[in-house]
Design a protein around this motif. Structure first.
Motif, PDB file in Angstrom:
ATOM      1  N   THR A  29       0.837  -1.206   0.000  1.00  0.00           N
ATOM      2  CA  THR A  29       0.000   0.000   0.000  1.00  0.00           C
ATOM      3  C   THR A  29       0.871   1.255   0.000  1.00  0.00           C
ATOM      4  O   THR A  29       0.527   2.268  -0.623  1.00  0.00           O
ATOM      5  CB  THR A  29      -0.940   0.000   1.234  1.00  0.00           C
ATOM      6  OG1 THR A  29      -1.545  -1.292   1.337  1.00  0.00           O
ATOM      7  CG2 THR A  29      -2.001   1.057   1.117  1.00  0.00           C
ATOM      8  N   TYR A  93      -5.060   1.440   2.409  1.00  0.00           N
ATOM      9  CA  TYR A  93      -4.909   0.412   3.459  1.00  0.00           C
ATOM     10  C   TYR A  93      -4.869  -0.963   2.809  1.00  0.00           C
ATOM     11  O   TYR A  93      -5.381  -1.155   1.705  1.00  0.00           O
ATOM     12  CB  TYR A  93      -6.097   0.485   4.448  1.00  0.00           C
ATOM     13  CG  TYR A  93      -7.433   0.614   3.744  1.00  0.00           C
ATOM     14  CD1 TYR A  93      -8.124  -0.501   3.300  1.00  0.00           C
ATOM     15  CD2 TYR A  93      -7.966   1.877   3.448  1.00  0.00           C
ATOM     16  CE1 TYR A  93      -9.315  -0.376   2.607  1.00  0.00           C
ATOM     17  CE2 TYR A  93      -9.152   2.011   2.743  1.00  0.00           C
ATOM     18  CZ  TYR A  93      -9.819   0.885   2.331  1.00  0.00           C
ATOM     19  OH  TYR A  93     -10.981   1.011   1.623  1.00  0.00           O
ATOM     20  N   ASN A  95      -6.300  -4.794   2.710  1.00  0.00           N
ATOM     21  CA  ASN A  95      -7.530  -5.486   3.110  1.00  0.00           C
ATOM     22  C   ASN A  95      -7.183  -6.472   4.221  1.00  0.00           C
ATOM     23  O   ASN A  95      -6.336  -7.353   4.037  1.00  0.00           O
ATOM     24  CB  ASN A  95      -8.113  -6.209   1.880  1.00  0.00           C
ATOM     25  CG  ASN A  95      -9.399  -6.947   2.197  1.00  0.00           C
ATOM     26  OD1 ASN A  95      -9.516  -7.582   3.237  1.00  0.00           O
ATOM     27  ND2 ASN A  95     -10.344  -6.876   1.279  1.00  0.00           N
ATOM     28  N   MET A 100     -10.645  -2.651   6.862  1.00  0.00           N
ATOM     29  CA  MET A 100      -9.363  -1.967   7.052  1.00  0.00           C
ATOM     30  C   MET A 100      -8.727  -2.424   8.359  1.00  0.00           C
ATOM     31  O   MET A 100      -9.439  -2.833   9.288  1.00  0.00           O
ATOM     32  CB  MET A 100      -9.622  -0.451   7.169  1.00  0.00           C
ATOM     33  CG  MET A 100     -10.409   0.119   6.026  1.00  0.00           C
ATOM     34  SD  MET A 100     -11.047   1.778   6.405  1.00  0.00           S
ATOM     35  CE  MET A 100     -12.475   1.426   7.413  1.00  0.00           C
ATOM     36  N   CYS A 122      -7.112   0.234  -1.869  1.00  0.00           N
ATOM     37  CA  CYS A 122      -6.583  -0.824  -1.024  1.00  0.00           C
ATOM     38  C   CYS A 122      -5.750  -1.798  -1.837  1.00  0.00           C
ATOM     39  O   CYS A 122      -5.866  -1.878  -3.063  1.00  0.00           O
ATOM     40  CB  CYS A 122      -7.700  -1.538  -0.267  1.00  0.00           C
ATOM     41  SG  CYS A 122      -8.398  -2.927  -1.101  1.00  0.00           S
ATOM     42  N   HIS A 124      -4.597  -6.026  -1.713  1.00  0.00           N
ATOM     43  CA  HIS A 124      -5.253  -7.232  -1.181  1.00  0.00           C
ATOM     44  C   HIS A 124      -4.670  -8.470  -1.846  1.00  0.00           C
ATOM     45  O   HIS A 124      -3.874  -8.379  -2.782  1.00  0.00           O
ATOM     46  CB  HIS A 124      -6.752  -7.130  -1.474  1.00  0.00           C
ATOM     47  CG  HIS A 124      -7.051  -7.160  -2.950  1.00  0.00           C
ATOM     48  ND1 HIS A 124      -7.415  -8.305  -3.625  1.00  0.00           N
ATOM     49  CD2 HIS A 124      -6.982  -6.188  -3.891  1.00  0.00           C
ATOM     50  CE1 HIS A 124      -7.585  -8.032  -4.902  1.00  0.00           C
ATOM     51  NE2 HIS A 124      -7.314  -6.759  -5.097  1.00  0.00           N
ATOM     52  N   SER A 132     -14.953  -2.465   2.905  1.00  0.00           N
ATOM     53  CA  SER A 132     -14.276  -1.296   3.480  1.00  0.00           C
ATOM     54  C   SER A 132     -14.935   0.024   3.118  1.00  0.00           C
ATOM     55  O   SER A 132     -14.989   0.932   3.950  1.00  0.00           O
ATOM     56  CB  SER A 132     -12.793  -1.285   3.071  1.00  0.00           C
ATOM     57  OG  SER A 132     -12.643  -1.169   1.672  1.00  0.00           O
ATOM     58  N   ALA A 150      -8.973  -1.093  -5.996  1.00  0.00           N
ATOM     59  CA  ALA A 150      -8.372  -2.266  -5.348  1.00  0.00           C
ATOM     60  C   ALA A 150      -7.295  -2.839  -6.263  1.00  0.00           C
ATOM     61  O   ALA A 150      -7.539  -3.075  -7.446  1.00  0.00           O
ATOM     62  CB  ALA A 150      -9.453  -3.308  -5.089  1.00  0.00           C
TER      63      ALA A 150
END
Ligand SMILES: Cc1cc2nc3c(=O)[nH]c(=O)nc-3n(C[C@H](O)[C@H](O)[C@H](O)COP(=O)(O)O)c2cc1C
Length: 167
Positions: A29, A93, A95, A100, A122, A124, A132, A150
């Motif tokens: 991130t 952030y 996942n 979060m 995010c 992930h 989120s 994402a």
């Protein structure tokens, strides 16, 4: 002060990437946050817990899961003095179980969000944004929360064009 801010949570050290445990020098991130900062000229702020999670992946999983299960609000090392000059906040952030890390909840509850636009992103390992965006909307009901971005953790270094389009 720029009128945009990139706020992010990210954890380097041991992580699970594309089915393997790897040690990351910089969290996924954080790499995306740096690209957004470069593309927008935004200011940058990293959310850090006073007691950070373990470097060891399995230990970190246990700590983060315990925090999530008891709906904890981990204390943070610090906050930006004010969000007053910022119109747009890019909020990044990883996942963690569809939402979060709890430290991001701590951060969001610290500020008033009226008049702010939040652009969530995010990284992930398959769960995408999870729930989120819904969680951000309920923590910050006065903010305008835009469509999230994402990116799979292992793909962040190839994601510049996708990030640019989303910005
Ligand atoms: C505690 C923990 C929980 C995670 N839970 C999920 C999950 O439920 N779904 C998912 O797709 N990825 C999950 N991941 C993977 C991270 O979201 C992914 O590796 C992310 O890119 C890490 O970002 P960072 O390097 O910036 O911390 C989890 C990772 C950790 C450490």
């Amino acid at each position: 002060m720029a009128n945009k801010l990139v706020v992010f949570y990210s954890r380097a050290d041991e992580n699970y990437v594309n089915g393997m445990i790897k040690t990351l020098e910089i969290g996924n991130t954080e790499i995306v946050a740096g690209m957004i900062q470069e593309l927008t000229g935004a200011d940058l702020f990293k959310i850090e817990q006073v007691k950070s999670y373990a470097k060891d992946y399995n230990e970190c999983i246990a700590q983060a899961q315990a925090d999530q299960q008891r709906d904890a609000r981990p204390a943070l090392k610090g906050y930006p003095e004010t969000l007053d000059g910022y119109d747009v906040i890019y909020l990044g952030y990883p996942n963690y179980w569809s939402t979060m890390p709890m430290a991001v909840f701590t951060f969001l509850e610290h500020f008033q969000w009226e008049g702010k636009t939040i652009k969530p992103f995010c990284t992930h390992e398959g769960s995408g944004m999870g729930s989120s965006v819904r969680d951000i909307k309920s923590l910050c009901p006065d903010a305008k929360v835009e469509k999230g971005l994402a990116i799979r953790g292992g793909n962040v270094r190839q994601a510049k064009e996708e990030i640019e389009n989303w910005i």
